[in-house]
Design a protein around this motif. Structure first.
Motif, PDB file in Angstrom:
ATOM      1  N   CYS A 446       0.849  -1.190   0.000  1.00  0.00           N
ATOM      2  CA  CYS A 446       0.000   0.000   0.000  1.00  0.00           C
ATOM      3  C   CYS A 446       0.883   1.238   0.000  1.00  0.00           C
ATOM      4  CB  CYS A 446      -0.873   0.038   1.264  1.00  0.00           C
ATOM      5  SG  CYS A 446      -1.927  -1.399   1.510  1.00  0.00           S
ATOM      6  N   LEU A 447       0.321   2.358  -0.419  1.00  0.00           N
ATOM      7  CA  LEU A 447       0.997   3.621  -0.200  1.00  0.00           C
ATOM      8  C   LEU A 447       1.090   3.873   1.306  1.00  0.00           C
ATOM      9  CD1 LEU A 447      -0.674   5.799  -2.959  1.00  0.00           C
ATOM     10  CD2 LEU A 447       1.710   5.041  -2.891  1.00  0.00           C
ATOM     11  N   GLU A 450      -1.798   5.510   3.137  1.00  0.00           N
ATOM     12  CA  GLU A 450      -3.105   4.848   3.209  1.00  0.00           C
ATOM     13  C   GLU A 450      -3.375   4.311   4.611  1.00  0.00           C
ATOM     14  OE1 GLU A 450      -4.476   2.121   0.064  1.00  0.00           O
ATOM     15  OE2 GLU A 450      -2.477   2.349  -0.806  1.00  0.00           O
ATOM     16  N   CYS A 461      -7.734  -5.584  -4.350  1.00  0.00           N
ATOM     17  CA  CYS A 461      -6.317  -5.397  -4.662  1.00  0.00           C
ATOM     18  C   CYS A 461      -6.006  -5.986  -6.038  1.00  0.00           C
ATOM     19  CB  CYS A 461      -5.434  -6.042  -3.587  1.00  0.00           C
ATOM     20  SG  CYS A 461      -5.765  -7.800  -3.305  1.00  0.00           S
ATOM     21  N   SER A 530      -2.470  -2.353  -3.477  1.00  0.00           N
ATOM     22  CA  SER A 530      -3.747  -1.746  -3.117  1.00  0.00           C
ATOM     23  C   SER A 530      -4.293  -0.965  -4.309  1.00  0.00           C
ATOM     24  CB  SER A 530      -3.571  -0.809  -1.924  1.00  0.00           C
ATOM     25  OG  SER A 530      -2.815   0.339  -2.312  1.00  0.00           O
ATOM     26  N   GLU A 531      -5.548  -0.612  -4.234  1.00  0.00           N
ATOM     27  CA  GLU A 531      -6.151   0.153  -5.336  1.00  0.00           C
ATOM     28  C   GLU A 531      -5.416   1.473  -5.566  1.00  0.00           C
ATOM     29  OE1 GLU A 531     -10.616  -0.144  -6.300  1.00  0.00           O
ATOM     30  OE2 GLU A 531     -10.537  -0.209  -4.110  1.00  0.00           O
ATOM     31  N   LYS A 532      -5.097   2.185  -4.490  1.00  0.00           N
ATOM     32  CA  LYS A 532      -4.436   3.491  -4.650  1.00  0.00           C
ATOM     33  C   LYS A 532      -3.038   3.348  -5.229  1.00  0.00           C
ATOM     34  CE  LYS A 532      -6.986   6.113  -1.162  1.00  0.00           C
ATOM     35  NZ  LYS A 532      -6.901   6.934   0.075  1.00  0.00           N
ATOM     36  N   ASN A 535      -3.358   2.476  -8.888  1.00  0.00           N
ATOM     37  CA  ASN A 535      -3.715   3.659  -9.674  1.00  0.00           C
ATOM     38  C   ASN A 535      -2.502   4.557  -9.902  1.00  0.00           C
ATOM     39  OD1 ASN A 535      -6.353   2.786  -9.800  1.00  0.00           O
ATOM     40  ND2 ASN A 535      -7.038   4.043  -8.059  1.00  0.00           N
ATOM     41  N   LEU A 536      -1.663   4.709  -8.874  1.00  0.00           N
ATOM     42  CA  LEU A 536      -0.461   5.522  -9.018  1.00  0.00           C
ATOM     43  C   LEU A 536       0.468   4.945 -10.086  1.00  0.00           C
ATOM     44  CD1 LEU A 536       1.561   7.736  -8.130  1.00  0.00           C
ATOM     45  CD2 LEU A 536       2.395   6.114  -6.389  1.00  0.00           C
TER      46      LEU A 536
END
Length: 554
Positions: A446-447, A450, A461, A530-532, A535-536
């Protein structure tokens, strides 16, 4: 088998400083540091990550090792005047002299390390270590940190596989020093194979430095150096109870040899006198540590008979022989026959010590032969492994890499023509998701900003190496994998001994599901974004593919 010595922090510190000085690195680290310095970017805050791309040995897992030495290296990192003068001689002559003054003042007081605990089970693509600090300093650390982690983790993982192949009942002896890639390779192998699951080492220096139990008795050369009983000296031995009157051990042993030959129907004429002399000489020197190699000539016709005779004589004098070593031929078949003879002697001569004699097997053991040995009927108590263990013949390198993921607070990503070599940008937190039985089933990247995933809550995920499709999982437990271990020039977590890290390895492996521990064709373990974070990465990839037209800008 000797007891371990006390591990001394001072010895460990000195050992790391001597083995891993700041110049143990690649030249381009210094040329990059100079370029950063010239551009005024040397103090830019940067974050690097260490990871490997594939699990070693076509297996389902690896073990993380080498952190202890990394922390000692960081704590003592300083360039001496002599170091700087050497760099002045090898860097291009137009290098600004002020740069060398800068190098002389460098240390790791501004470096922070967040790491997976040493001895943990880890998987490909999971960031094992995050190194944060001034760009030039952290760049200079790359090669040394990789050198300390790559082989340590590889050989530790190899040892764990040998342990899995052998099972938990059999004792394992590491004896690869003479086959290792140099003295440091041999010492590192002894330390980390013990951490990975081996019980003993033949390496005396490893016992001294790391408190590993050491073991060893004799080689074939000792046996073949004798040719006659006349070479045995002294020829007497006092009893174990302290009776001052010495006993003629040669005469006593000859009597027992006749009785053993009669019991087994053996031909005395085939017994090698030199071998008997070697056994006697060693037994007189070490009556409580008698464990000879018995295949110098013939196990059945000479070695086993000579051992039984000398061992019986020792028992009569109140001593306890240890056992025998087999080093050639069909170890399983021979061990069964040796054990049968031991039991027969115990029963016939009423000597219970023969029921507890150990059998050591050593003969170019590989992971495959260890697996086969474990499947066959045998009576081997201890297996000694050398070449295939310490040289990691199935895979010579783990392939850990050290990649920039953030600089000046902005994510950085390597986008390669080979997708496998692309990196995952950004500072991260790493979580391990466990199922209801306590088995890990997914590591989630994850970032760092987050919120952490929560047990019992559904998580979406994106598995790495998949088709870019999301999956949903619900963990029963969540653990954060990394912790801060180095800050402001100091180690912030207690440094563990080899024994403590070894215990960590075993507890970590016990949590792993059997399908991931299989030595052949294990199930792949899932590592996901993770989704974030996904996306990054997607945005950065799109931005790299777009034409910025910076050359046309005014």
């Amino acid at each position: 088998m000797a007891a371990p010595s006390t591990d001394t922090c001072g010895l460990m510190d000195r050992s790391v400083r001597e083995r891993v000085p700041p110049l143990l690195t690649d030249l381009y680290q210094f040329t990059m540091a100079y370029a950063y310095w010239r551009a005024g970017r040397h103090q830019d805050p940067a974050v690097f990550e260490m990871f490997f791309r594939d699990n070693p040995f076509d297996g389902g897992f690896s073990l993380f090792a080498g952190l202890h030495d990394c922390l000692l290296f960081l704590r003592s990192f300083r360039l001496t005047d002599q170091d700087v003068e050497f760099l002045r001689s090898v860097l291009p002559p137009n290098t600004d002299p002020a740069f060398f003054h800068f190098l002389r003042g460098l240390n790791c007081s501004a470096v922070t390390i967040r790491s997976v605990p040493e001895g943990s089970v880890v998987f490909a693509r999971v960031p094992l270590m995050e190194v944060e600090g001034p760009l030039a300093v952290v760049q200079l650390l790359e090669t040394s940190l990789l050198c300390l982690v790559n082989y340590a983790s590889l050989v530790c993982s190899n040892a764990a596989r040998f342990r899995l192949a052998a099972g938990h009942q059999r004792r394992l002896l590491e004896m690869g020093l003479r086959r290792a890639q140099g003295p440091d390779g041999g010492l590192t192998a002894s330390r980390y194979t013990h951490i990975g699951g081996f019980d003993l080492t033949s390496n005396v220096q490893a016992g001294f430095l790391f408190g590993i139990p050491v073991a060893g008795t004799m080689a074939h050369s000792y046996v073949t150096s004798f040719s006659s009983l006349e070479e045995v000296w002294p020829q007497t031995l006092v009893t174990a109870n302290g009776d001052p009157d010495p006993v003629d051990v040669i005469s006593l042993t000859k009597g027992w040899l006749r009785r053993v030959c009669e019991l087994l129907g053996a031909e005395p004429g085939k017994i090698h006198e030199g071998e008997l002399a070697a056994f006697l000489s060693y037994a007189i020197a070490y009556p409580q540590n008698f464990l000879p190699v018995i295949d110098s000539y013939s196990v059945g016709c000479s070695g086993l008979l000579n051992f039984c005779a000398v061992a019986m004589a020792l028992c009569e004098l109140g001593y306890k022989p240890v056992g025998v070593r087999l080093d050639s031929g069909d170890l399983c078949r021979q061990s069964i026959e040796v054990r049968r003879i031991f039991r027969l002697c115990s029963e016939q001569f009423s000597v219970s010590t023969f029921d507890s004699l150990i059998i050591v097997g050593t003969n170019n053991i590989s992971e495959e032969s260890m697996t086969e040995l474990n499947k066959k009927e045998n009576e081997i108590d201890v297996v000694g492994v050398g070449t295939h263990l310490v040289t990691c013949t199935k895979q010579p390198s783990l392939g850990c890499v050290f990649k920039l993921v953030e600089v000046r607070g902005r994510p950085r990503m390597k986008i390669s023509e080979d997708p496998k070599k692309s990196t995952v940008a950004g500072r991260k937190a790493v979580y391990r998701l466990l199922d209801a039985d306590g088995h890990p089933f997914l590591d989630l990247l994850c970032l760092r900003v987050e919120p952490p995933p929560e047990a019992g809550c559904r998580i979406t995920c994106y598995p790495l190496g998949g088709d870019n499709s999301p999956v949903s999982v619900t963990p029963s437990q969540v653990t954060c994998l990394r912790k801060e271990v180095f800050l402001k020039g100091e180690v912030t977590e207690p440094l563990c001994s080899a024994a403590e890290t070894r215990a960590k390895v075993q507890s970590s492996l016990q949590t792993l599901h059997p399908r991931h521990k299989r030595l052949q064709e294990p199930d792949s373990y899932t590592v996901a974004l993770s989704e974030k974070l996904h996306n990054l990465v997607t945005e950065l990839q799109k931005g790299n593919n777009s034409d910025s037209n910076f050359l046309l800008a005014n």
